[in-house]
Design a protein around this motif. Structure first.
Motif, short mmCIF file in Angstrom:
data_model
loop_
_atom_site.label_atom_id
_atom_site.label_comp_id
_atom_site.label_asym_id
_atom_site.label_seq_id
_atom_site.Cartn_x
_atom_site.Cartn_y
_atom_site.Cartn_z
N ALA A 1 6.05 6.99 1.83
CA ALA A 1 4.97 7.58 0.07
C ALA A 1 3.60 6.42 0.82
O ALA A 1 3.92 5.68 -0.57
CB ALA A 1 6.01 7.66 -0.63
N ILE A 2 2.27 7.05 0.15
CA ILE A 2 1.20 6.11 0.31
C ILE A 2 0.92 5.84 -1.49
O ILE A 2 1.11 6.90 -2.16
CB ILE A 2 -0.13 6.65 0.85
CG1 ILE A 2 0.64 6.41 2.28
CG2 ILE A 2 -1.25 6.08 1.18
CD1 ILE A 2 -0.69 7.39 3.13
N ARG A 3 0.60 5.00 -2.39
CA ARG A 3 -0.39 5.22 -2.85
C ARG A 3 -0.85 5.49 -3.85
O ARG A 3 -1.83 5.68 -2.36
CB ARG A 3 -0.24 3.12 -3.61
CG ARG A 3 1.02 1.97 -3.85
CD ARG A 3 -0.05 0.61 -4.17
NE ARG A 3 -0.65 0.73 -5.45
CZ ARG A 3 0.36 -0.34 -6.06
NH1 ARG A 3 0.73 -1.43 -5.59
NH2 ARG A 3 -0.11 -0.11 -7.10
N ALA B 1 0.95 -1.01 -0.22
CA ALA B 1 0.02 -0.03 0.06
C ALA B 1 0.70 1.22 0.04
O ALA B 1 0.23 2.32 -0.68
CB ALA B 1 -1.07 0.71 1.04
N ALA B 2 2.35 1.33 0.54
CA ALA B 2 3.28 2.51 0.65
C ALA B 2 4.47 1.74 0.39
O ALA B 2 5.37 0.60 0.34
CB ALA B 2 2.88 3.03 1.99
N ASP B 3 5.00 2.74 -0.20
CA ASP B 3 6.50 2.71 -0.09
C ASP B 3 7.66 3.35 0.49
O ASP B 3 7.19 3.83 1.20
CB ASP B 3 6.96 3.11 -1.86
CG ASP B 3 6.43 2.28 -2.81
OD1 ASP B 3 6.56 1.34 -2.88
OD2 ASP B 3 6.35 3.20 -3.94
N TRP B 4 8.36 2.85 1.78
CA TRP B 4 9.42 2.97 2.85
C TRP B 4 10.76 3.84 1.59
O TRP B 4 11.58 3.08 0.88
CB TRP B 4 10.31 1.87 2.65
CG TRP B 4 10.19 2.19 4.55
CD1 TRP B 4 10.15 3.46 4.96
CD2 TRP B 4 10.59 0.76 5.45
NE1 TRP B 4 10.88 3.22 5.89
CE2 TRP B 4 11.18 2.18 6.42
CE3 TRP B 4 11.40 0.11 5.43
CZ2 TRP B 4 12.62 1.23 7.30
CZ3 TRP B 4 12.69 -0.61 6.12
CH2 TRP B 4 12.19 0.14 7.76
N THR B 5 10.10 4.51 1.42
CA THR B 5 11.64 5.55 0.88
C THR B 5 12.69 6.02 1.37
O THR B 5 13.21 6.60 0.68
CB THR B 5 10.49 6.73 -0.27
OG1 THR B 5 9.21 8.00 1.23
CG2 THR B 5 9.25 6.55 -0.83
N GLY B 6 12.37 6.27 2.56
CA GLY B 6 14.26 6.20 3.29
C GLY B 6 13.75 5.88 4.49
O GLY B 6 13.01 5.12 4.83
#
Ligand SMILES: *Cc1c(COP(=O)(O)O)cnc(C)c1O
Length: 398
Positions: A261-263, A251-256
């Motif tokens: 960041a949520i889709r 559902a989300a990316d672990w960007t750091g």
């Protein structure tokens, strides 16, 4: 909801029945509980399970990536939506929850709902009302027993955060005026969540005509899909304003290390692990329904249910209980001096399937009507007039 329909031929009905193994085994009037799946749904699920056992489950879903993508397209086409507005979720309740619990309620917000509301939804309102100081307001019914649209309109003010309605309630033939409600919601600029669990697969739905922002449904009921499947539609321009109550790495990316960041598409409401074979089976169920045509299904189901209601009404001691100006494939009734459970179990011994609708699943409506339970006989397009006759004879003989 008014696409053209054509009456089925005897050949059509014979074909539907020959493609539904269960038609040889049972007289199935429990389509609102779980409809008999067509053979193609069973084959799709079992073929994928077989692929999983042969080549490995991750490898099997890679292998079926395009088919999985097609499931979104099929559901979107059925609803006249876009594939990125669809989330596949394990049942209708969780689908509805993912929409509802994503709404950022504040003290003083109002939720407008209806008498026929489904228990799980109402429990969620009560929970949020208790936690966040939100007001629940039940719009009265009109003289037909459906949501009074004028009363809904009168209840609108700038504190209304959500209109949430059950399209077809679990406990009867009623079809709530979902499109008119959508007009009220749009004029007021209020979020509109439609529980379409009992209407998807039996009525021809167009999310643009319905005017809803969110719509939830299940696979196993009128769609004839596998159990453990469901979906949520969320309109593109509201997706990003809804923050799901749970997020995972799908559902989300672990960007750091400190951020995520949520889709941006409706899959933000999904979770990563799921019943892949079931999803493919759901897609097969939607494709099968689309090949028959939802407008054709709607008119056949509606006609059969009207026939069943009329025939039941002629049986001594039987009372039909359905409300609504427009009625669907769900038929509810009681019989004097026989409990709903006794009726259901005696029919079951004759391989006739119905279910019981109980007060606990729709307390506001049932309590007001002073009812505790109904027998629910829900017909589908593959049922026949001969089955209705046999059913009524069995009910009369109880
Ligand atoms: C069955 C039903 C639900 C729940 O669906 P599940 O797939 O069992 O979660 C929700 N709303 C209505 C009106 C229903 O009839």
């Amino acid at each position: 909801m008014t696409a053209k329909s054509t009456a089925p031929s005897i050949q059509d009905i014979d074909r539907w029945r020959s493609q539904t193994k269960g038609c040889n085994e049972v007289l199935h009037f429990n389509n609102a509980g779980a409809a008999l799946m067509p053979d193609t749904v069973y084959d799709t699920v079992s073929q994928h399970l077989d692929l999983e056992r042969r080549i490995g489950a991750y490898e099997a879903s890679d292998n079926q990536a395009q088919s999985l993508q097609n499931v979104y397209t099929s559901i979107a086409n059925m609803l006249r939506a876009q594939p990125d507005e669809i989330a596949l979720i394990e049942n209708a309740t969780r689908a509805w929850d993912m929409a509802f619990y994503s709404i950022n309620f504040k003290p003083g917000d109002r939720i407008l709902t209806a008498k026929s509301e489904y228990a799980s939804n109402y429990i969620a309102y009560l929970q949020i009302a208790g936690k966040h100081g939100v007001q629940i307001e039940v719009i009265p019914d009109d003289e037909h027993g459906q949501v009074d649209v004028q009363a809904l309109k009168n209840a609108i003010d700038d504190r209304v955060k959500l209109i949430a309605i059950t399209h077809v309630p679990t406990q009867g033939g009623l079809i709530n005026p979902a499109e008119q409600i959508g007009k009220v919601a749009r004029e007021a600029g209020v979020l509109y969540l439609l529980d379409a669990c009992q209407s998807v697969g039996q009525l021809d739905l167009d999310v643009n005509a319905l005017g809803c922002d969110m719509l939830s449904a299940t696979g196993r009921k009128y769609l004839r899909g596998p159990r453990g499947t469901g979906f949520l539609y969320v309109k593109k321009d509201v997706i990003e304003s809804l923050e799901p109550p749970f997020l995972d790495l799908h559902a989300a990316d672990w960007t750091g290390p400190q951020e995520f960041a949520i889709r941006k598409d409706a899959r933000r409401f999904e979770n990563w692990e799921s019943y892949v074979a079931g999803k493919l089976g759901l897609g097969a169920a939607v494709d099968y329904a689309m090949s028959i045509g939802l407008a054709n299904i709607q008119s056949r189901v509606t006609d059969l249910a009207a026939t069943l209601r009329a025939r039941l009404s002629t049986i001594p001691h039987v009372t039909v209980k359905d409300k609504g100006a427009n009625k669907c494939g769900i038929v509810t009734f009681v019989k004097d001096n026989l409990s709903v459970d006794a009726i259901k179990m005696q029919l079951r011994t004759q391989k006739i399937n119905v279910s019981a609708s109980r007060m606990e699943s729709a307390r506001l409506d049932m309590q007001e009507r002073n009812e505790t339970a109904f027998v629910r006989a829900s017909v589908h397009y593959y049922n026949t007039e001969a089955e209705i006759e046999r059913f009524c004879e069995a009910v009369a003989a109880l």
